[in-house]
Design an enzyme around this catalytic site. Structure first.
Site, PDB file in Angstrom:
ATOM      1  N   GLY A   1       0.819  -1.238   0.000  1.00 49.53           N
ATOM      2  CA  GLY A   1       0.000   0.000   0.000  1.00 49.53           C
ATOM      3  C   GLY A   1       0.843   1.274   0.000  1.00 49.53           C
ATOM      4  O   GLY A   1       2.060   1.228   0.216  1.00 49.53           O
TER       5      GLY A   1
ATOM      6  N   ASP B   1      -3.408   9.143  10.805  1.00 43.21           N
ATOM      7  CA  ASP B   1      -4.821   8.930  10.499  1.00 43.21           C
ATOM      8  C   ASP B   1      -5.826   8.901  11.645  1.00 43.21           C
ATOM      9  O   ASP B   1      -5.487   8.858  12.812  1.00 43.21           O
ATOM     10  CB  ASP B   1      -4.968   7.686   9.619  1.00 43.21           C
ATOM     11  CG  ASP B   1      -5.861   7.988   8.419  1.00 43.21           C
ATOM     12  OD1 ASP B   1      -6.327   9.132   8.313  1.00 43.21           O
ATOM     13  OD2 ASP B   1      -6.104   7.086   7.602  1.00 43.21           O
TER      14      ASP B   1
ATOM     15  N   HIS C   1      -5.283  11.123   6.636  1.00 47.08           N
ATOM     16  CA  HIS C   1      -5.330  10.589   5.267  1.00 47.08           C
ATOM     17  C   HIS C   1      -6.693  10.732   4.601  1.00 47.08           C
ATOM     18  O   HIS C   1      -6.830  10.465   3.413  1.00 47.08           O
ATOM     19  CB  HIS C   1      -4.933   9.106   5.277  1.00 47.08           C
ATOM     20  CG  HIS C   1      -3.462   8.919   5.502  1.00 47.08           C
ATOM     21  ND1 HIS C   1      -2.563   8.761   4.487  1.00 47.08           N
ATOM     22  CD2 HIS C   1      -2.729   8.932   6.649  1.00 47.08           C
ATOM     23  CE1 HIS C   1      -1.347   8.642   4.987  1.00 47.08           C
ATOM     24  NE2 HIS C   1      -1.422   8.749   6.307  1.00 47.08           N
TER      25      HIS C   1
ATOM     26  N   ARG D   1     -11.365  -0.080  -2.967  1.00 47.86           N
ATOM     27  CA  ARG D   1     -11.826  -0.884  -1.836  1.00 47.86           C
ATOM     28  C   ARG D   1     -13.340  -0.810  -1.910  1.00 47.86           C
ATOM     29  O   ARG D   1     -13.886   0.227  -2.317  1.00 47.86           O
ATOM     30  CB  ARG D   1     -11.380  -0.232  -0.517  1.00 47.86           C
ATOM     31  CG  ARG D   1     -10.117  -0.757   0.038  1.00 47.86           C
ATOM     32  CD  ARG D   1      -9.805  -0.231   1.429  1.00 47.86           C
ATOM     33  NE  ARG D   1     -10.035   1.178   1.576  1.00 47.86           N
ATOM     34  CZ  ARG D   1     -11.091   1.707   2.215  1.00 47.86           C
ATOM     35  NH1 ARG D   1     -12.012   0.909   2.764  1.00 47.86           N
ATOM     36  NH2 ARG D   1     -11.226   2.994   2.326  1.00 47.86           N
TER      37      ARG D   1
ATOM     38  N   ASP E   1     -13.396  11.481  -1.049  1.00 46.11           N
ATOM     39  CA  ASP E   1     -12.170  10.693  -0.882  1.00 46.11           C
ATOM     40  C   ASP E   1     -11.044  11.633  -0.485  1.00 46.11           C
ATOM     41  O   ASP E   1     -10.890  12.704  -1.085  1.00 46.11           O
ATOM     42  CB  ASP E   1     -11.821  10.024  -2.233  1.00 46.11           C
ATOM     43  CG  ASP E   1     -11.101   8.694  -2.053  1.00 46.11           C
ATOM     44  OD1 ASP E   1     -10.496   8.483  -0.993  1.00 46.11           O
ATOM     45  OD2 ASP E   1     -11.153   7.870  -2.989  1.00 46.11           O
TER      46      ASP E   1
ATOM     47  N   LYS F   1      -3.702   8.205  -9.363  1.00 47.89           N
ATOM     48  CA  LYS F   1      -2.285   8.474  -9.643  1.00 47.89           C
ATOM     49  C   LYS F   1      -1.602   7.219 -10.178  1.00 47.89           C
ATOM     50  O   LYS F   1      -0.744   7.300 -11.064  1.00 47.89           O
ATOM     51  CB  LYS F   1      -1.598   8.977  -8.375  1.00 47.89           C
ATOM     52  CG  LYS F   1      -2.174  10.315  -7.926  1.00 47.89           C
ATOM     53  CD  LYS F   1      -1.390  10.954  -6.801  1.00 47.89           C
ATOM     54  CE  LYS F   1      -1.946  12.352  -6.532  1.00 47.89           C
ATOM     55  NZ  LYS F   1      -1.182  13.083  -5.530  1.00 47.89           N
TER      56      LYS F   1
HETATM   57  N1  LIG Z   1      -9.450  -3.577  -5.664  1.00 51.90           N
HETATM   58  C1  LIG Z   1      -8.223  -3.389  -5.250  1.00 51.90           C
HETATM   59  N2  LIG Z   1      -7.317  -4.403  -5.234  1.00 51.90           N
HETATM   60  C2  LIG Z   1      -6.072  -4.190  -4.806  1.00 51.90           C
HETATM   61  N3  LIG Z   1      -5.620  -3.017  -4.368  1.00 51.90           N
HETATM   62  C3  LIG Z   1      -6.477  -1.989  -4.340  1.00 51.90           C
HETATM   63  C4  LIG Z   1      -7.799  -2.114  -4.768  1.00 51.90           C
HETATM   64  N4  LIG Z   1      -8.397  -0.944  -4.632  1.00 51.90           N
HETATM   65  C5  LIG Z   1      -7.481  -0.093  -4.133  1.00 51.90           C
HETATM   66  N5  LIG Z   1      -6.335  -0.711  -3.955  1.00 51.90           N
HETATM   67  C6  LIG Z   1      -5.069  -0.124  -3.472  1.00 51.90           C
HETATM   68  O1  LIG Z   1      -5.256   0.576  -2.236  1.00 51.90           O
HETATM   69  C7  LIG Z   1      -4.389   1.714  -2.183  1.00 51.90           C
HETATM   70  C8  LIG Z   1      -5.061   2.948  -1.573  1.00 51.90           C
HETATM   71  O2  LIG Z   1      -6.133   3.361  -2.291  1.00 51.90           O
HETATM   72  P1  LIG Z   1      -6.879   4.758  -2.168  1.00 51.90           P
HETATM   73  O3  LIG Z   1      -5.988   5.911  -2.003  1.00 51.90           O
HETATM   74  O4  LIG Z   1      -7.699   4.862  -3.368  1.00 51.90           O
HETATM   75  O5  LIG Z   1      -7.867   4.609  -0.953  1.00 51.90           O
HETATM   76  P2  LIG Z   1      -8.068   4.223   0.617  1.00 51.90           P
HETATM   77  O6  LIG Z   1      -9.457   4.591   0.885  1.00 51.90           O
HETATM   78  O7  LIG Z   1      -7.730   2.815   0.905  1.00 51.90           O
HETATM   79  O8  LIG Z   1      -7.026   5.130   1.410  1.00 51.90           O
HETATM   80  C9  LIG Z   1      -7.057   6.266   2.296  1.00 51.90           C
HETATM   81  O9  LIG Z   1      -5.700   6.755   2.335  1.00 51.90           O
HETATM   82  C10 LIG Z   1      -5.197   7.169   1.063  1.00 51.90           C
HETATM   83  C11 LIG Z   1      -3.747   7.593   1.264  1.00 51.90           C
HETATM   84  O10 LIG Z   1      -3.671   8.702   2.075  1.00 51.90           O
HETATM   85  C12 LIG Z   1      -6.051   8.287   0.485  1.00 51.90           C
HETATM   86  O11 LIG Z   1      -5.645   8.517  -0.847  1.00 51.90           O
HETATM   87  C13 LIG Z   1      -7.532   7.903   0.497  1.00 51.90           C
HETATM   88  O12 LIG Z   1      -8.317   9.008   0.109  1.00 51.90           O
HETATM   89  C14 LIG Z   1      -7.943   7.421   1.876  1.00 51.90           C
HETATM   90  O13 LIG Z   1      -9.302   7.022   1.882  1.00 51.90           O
HETATM   91  C15 LIG Z   1      -3.898   1.942  -3.596  1.00 51.90           C
HETATM   92  O14 LIG Z   1      -2.523   1.664  -3.618  1.00 51.90           O
HETATM   93  C16 LIG Z   1      -4.659   0.944  -4.453  1.00 51.90           C
HETATM   94  O15 LIG Z   1      -3.888   0.350  -5.470  1.00 51.90           O
HETATM   95  O1  LIG Z   2      -8.428  -1.265   5.815  1.00 46.70           O
HETATM   96  P1  LIG Z   2      -8.405  -0.191   6.848  1.00 46.70           P
HETATM   97  O2  LIG Z   2      -9.679  -0.056   7.585  1.00 46.70           O
HETATM   98  O3  LIG Z   2      -7.211  -0.271   7.718  1.00 46.70           O
HETATM   99  O4  LIG Z   2      -8.323   1.218   6.052  1.00 46.70           O
HETATM  100  C1  LIG Z   2      -7.560   1.438   4.968  1.00 46.70           C
HETATM  101  C2  LIG Z   2      -7.649   2.874   4.526  1.00 46.70           C
HETATM  102  O5  LIG Z   2      -6.488   3.142   3.810  1.00 46.70           O
HETATM  103  C3  LIG Z   2      -7.785   3.888   5.676  1.00 46.70           C
HETATM  104  O6  LIG Z   2      -7.390   5.168   5.352  1.00 46.70           O
END
Ligand SMILES: Nc1ncnc2c1ncn2[C@@H]1O[C@H](COP(=O)(O)OP(=O)(O)O[C@H]2O[C@H](CO)[C@@H](O)[C@H](O)[C@H]2O)[C@@H](O)[C@H]1O
Ligand SMILES: O=P(O)(O)OC[C@H](O)CO
Length: 721
Positions: free
Chosen positions: A29, A141, A165, A273, A372, A379
């Protein structure tokens, strides 16, 4: 670089349990990759929850712990009840929907707060156990919003950062939370608080003003005698890891296979997610709408939606999953054929190689959250496109939209507009696709995750800690004062001897203060002066009988003994006053609750009873207007605590020091105590060896600090024992 102690709810590792063995691997991540470099370079520790290890045997657990130690990770185990009430409960049922503007998802009962607080305490205690002087602590966070404040109590001199975050909501939304003040105070324990965008910074400052009456001066907040900085640090991704994957021949073969299987079709992609903030249903509806209104696209679109299971124990996520399942079924039922369906829905996690393959294959990437913090998927898509092709459709409600304006920006609530954007993306000429993608990639490369981590850490480590600023305590000041053979006290009044009242005339001296002053005057070899911004009539009425010197209107007027006449400083010009008055009066009219106070030489516009946010904005406007209008006049504009004061140039409290200390016996210790900016002039003019005490929370040139009138009185009382 000093040692970094990283603190996040989840450790950046995944525990992989197989039949007979268990191992710990670093997760891929954004946070894990972004901080891995500073984590390794600093030789520090990462503290957090390793996930559910309840099913591991003792031997497996020991194995996990030894591997964690090798990675310099320190586990904090959560019990089943803590997982359900701290993680799923307060963090994800209350704070997550609140910060994403979804108040109707928050349970009516606030029953998990206590556990949230206790787990935050457990985190803070663990940090304290591993802390070494000189370490930099970086907390991450919303699950840990109280940790900076708890650490500040335990480690007052530590350097502490916090990064949020997810979005920080507007002050109106945040104010609905019963625990709003505790959470804000928790964050204020940090030296630096980071958000992804400037609008989250603005929202946070708005909440501070509304909830705690704290004004943010550009990026600085004064809280509990310390300076707290806030800033926008947009998080990036590890571009250097994505680029090689996007050129990897194995991955490119898979891309070609996928494209062959979808021959004659355009590929739309969504990767999230499975979270109700990600806007999946409206995105599906937009695809449905396009198929409905443009029959020519039927059979020619393939929408691949990957959703990784998340927080499955929280009801709202289970309900959301059902909603998505149902929509996918409905669209495929309506627009599918025996050989083909429009929506390919994959409910599972994909590894990085698989994700890059999908990003590389897509014609159009749909990142359409309804809210979000940043969204790193947007990116990652750009980083995975060295071919400079592919169109990004991006929601204006993702933090990423603030930086990625070459994407097609959409309102994720407007299904029809999203259908339009998808169509525009599908029909976009190659030239435009390339120029947009080139611009997007430049931004993503320039502000990658290593830039993000380094800019936050550099900023944090560049700030001076309390210990480095070296302000000494009231107890130390008292010891010096008690040791002095003779003492002269220069005391400010409002904010120093008494607290603030809604109107100036209500802050008259109480009996306890009168008694304290009388006892101080009866103390051997002790004399005192009151140096105030108040009019001379007020000081005369309140203290006229006391054998002390009085200095009114910041030193414009002075009286040395009872019965002596008041004398005014010479050579002071007042001609600006008649012209400035109407400006201030106009502000009184347009800002209900504000009022004008007129003294001989100065005019003061008070807004302490005005809505804090509105009052502070209007005060800024008034200061600008006055400074512009009277640029070359002999007057100064002084911002104070919920007051803007205009006074003649050259009149300040420093002017009284000479007169007030004239004729004191050699060896007299002169002590000045004051709380606001006007007292800084007093401190600056002190004789050599003088002792300066700030009675507030502002940055100060004073050498000692006590906290407000209660502590000032305690200090003075200490002289009597
Ligand atoms: N279906 C899938 N299978 C595998 N990998 C997947 C996936 N969907 C997402 N990911 C991976 O999860 C990581 C984080 O994703 P995001 O930034 O979109 O959201 P997230 O809500 O988890 O994070 C929180 O933290 C980040 C970082 O600060 C913020 O950008 C965001 O807004 C906040 O909610 C990315 O590296 C992505 O590749
Ligand atoms: O899977 P969680 O609940 O630890 O959350 C992942 C997200 O990146 C939280 O910002």
């Amino acid at each position: 670089m000093s040692r970094l102690l990283l603190v996040s709810n989840r450790l950046p590792v995944t525990v992989k349990a197989e039949k007979d063995s268990v191992s710990v691997v670093r997760s891929s991540g954004g946070l894990a990759t972004g901080l891995s470099r500073p984590h390794e370079r600093s030789g520090g520790l990462w503290l957090g929850w390793p996930g559910d290890v309840s099913r591991l045997t003792d031997a497996q657990r020991a194995q996990v712990e030894s591997q964690l130690t090798g990675l310099r990770c320190v586990p904090l185990y959560l019990s089943a009840s803590e997982v359900s009430r701290f993680y799923e409960g307060y963090s994800n049922r209350v704070l997550w929907p609140l910060c994403h503007y979804m108040l109707d998802r928050i349970p009516r009962q606030d029953r998990d707060w206590e556990i949230y607080r206790k787990v935050n305490e457990r985190f803070a205690d663990l940090v304290v156990r591993h802390y070494q002087p000189g370490d930099t602590i970086w907390v991450h966070d919303y699950q840990l919003m109280l940790v900076p404040g708890l650490l500040r109590q335990r480690l007052p001199g530590a350097r502490i950062g916090y990064f949020h975050h997810i979005p920080f909501p507007s002050a109106e939304i945040f104010s609905t939370l019963p625990r709003r003040q505790e959470l804000l105070k928790g964050l204020l324990g940090a030296d630096l608080i980071g958000f992804h965008t400037v609008s989250y910074v603005r929202h946070f400052s708005g909440s501070l003003l509304r909830q705690l009456g704290l004004d943010t001066d550009i990026d600085r907040i004064i809280w509990d005698g310390r300076e707290v900085r806030v800033g926008a640090f947009p998080m990036g991704i590890d571009v250097s890891a994505f680029e090689p994957l996007a050129r990897d021949s194995g991955i490119l073969e898979e891309v070609a296979t996928l494209r062959r299987k979808a021959e004659g079709q355009r590929l739309l992609l969504g990767i999230d997610r499975l979270d109700y903030t990600k806007g999946i249903p409206r995105r599906l509806l937009a695809v449905q709408r396009l198929l409905e209104r443009e029959p020519a696209w039927r059979g020619r679109l393939r929408f691949i939606q990957v959703a990784v299971p998340s927080r499955t124990q929280v009801d709202a996520y289970a309900a959301y999953r059902e909603k998505v399942d149902e929509l996918v079924g409905r669209i495929n039922g309506t627009y599918g054929s025996v050989t083909n369906v429009p929506v390919h829905y994959l409910y599972r996690s994909f590894n990085e190689r698989q994700l890059v393959g999908l990003y590389r294959a897509a014609d159009v990437m749909l990142v359409t959250p309804v809210r979000d913090g940043m969204n790193l998927v947007a990116k990652e898509f750009c980083a995975a496109r060295p071919d400079e092709d592919g169109v990004l459709v991006l929601s204006e409600f993702a933090g990423a939209a603030a930086e990625m304006d070459s994407a097609l920006i959409v309102n994720a609530y407007d299904v029809e507009a999203m259908a339009d954007a998808i169509e525009t993306a599908l029909e976009m000429p190659e030239d435009e696709r390339r120029s947009r993608m080139r611009a997007l990639r430049e931004g993503v490369k320039a502000r990658d995750v290593h830039w993000w981590a380094a800019s936050f850490i550099d900023r944090l480590q560049g700030l001076k800690t309390m210990a480095e600023k070296g302000l000494k305590s009231g107890a130390e000041a008292l010891a010096l004062m008690k040791d002095a053979p003779r003492l002269h006290l220069l005391l400010d009044y409002d904010g120093t001897l008494v607290g603030f009242a809604p109107r100036p005339e209500l802050a008259s001296p109480d009996d306890a203060l009168r008694e304290l002053l009388a006892k101080l005057l009866a103390r051997p070899s002790t004399s005192l002066s009151i140096v105030s911004g108040r009019p001379k009539e007020t000081l005369e009425a309140w203290f006229g009988e006391l054998p002390i010197s009085l200095h009114a209107e910041h030193g414009l007027w002075s009286r040395t003994r009872p019965g002596q006449p008041w004398r005014m400083l010479e050579g002071v010009s007042f001609e600006w006053k008649a012209r400035a008055r109407p400006v201030l009066e106009a502000f009184c009219e347009r800002v209900p609750g504000s009022f004008l106070e007129e003294k001989t030489a100065s005019l003061a516009w008070h807004y302490r009873m005005v809505d804090p946010e509105f009052g502070a904005n209007q005060a800024r406007e008034l200061r600008l207007l006055l400074m512009e209008t009277f640029a070359r006049q002999h007057m100064d504009v002084l911002p104070g605590d919920r007051v803007v004061e205009v006074r003649p140039h050259g009149v300040h409290k420093g002017r009284v020091v000479g007169e007030a200390t004239e004729g004191l016996a050699p060896g007299t210790l002169v002590v000045a105590i004051g709380d606001d900016r006007t007292d800084e002039d007093l401190f600056a003019a002190m004789p050599p060896g003088g002792l300066t005490i700030n009675a507030g929370q502002r940055p100060t040139r004073a050498a000692f600090r006590v906290n407000g009138p209660t502590e000032v009185r305690k200090l003075l009382q200490g002289l009597l024992s």
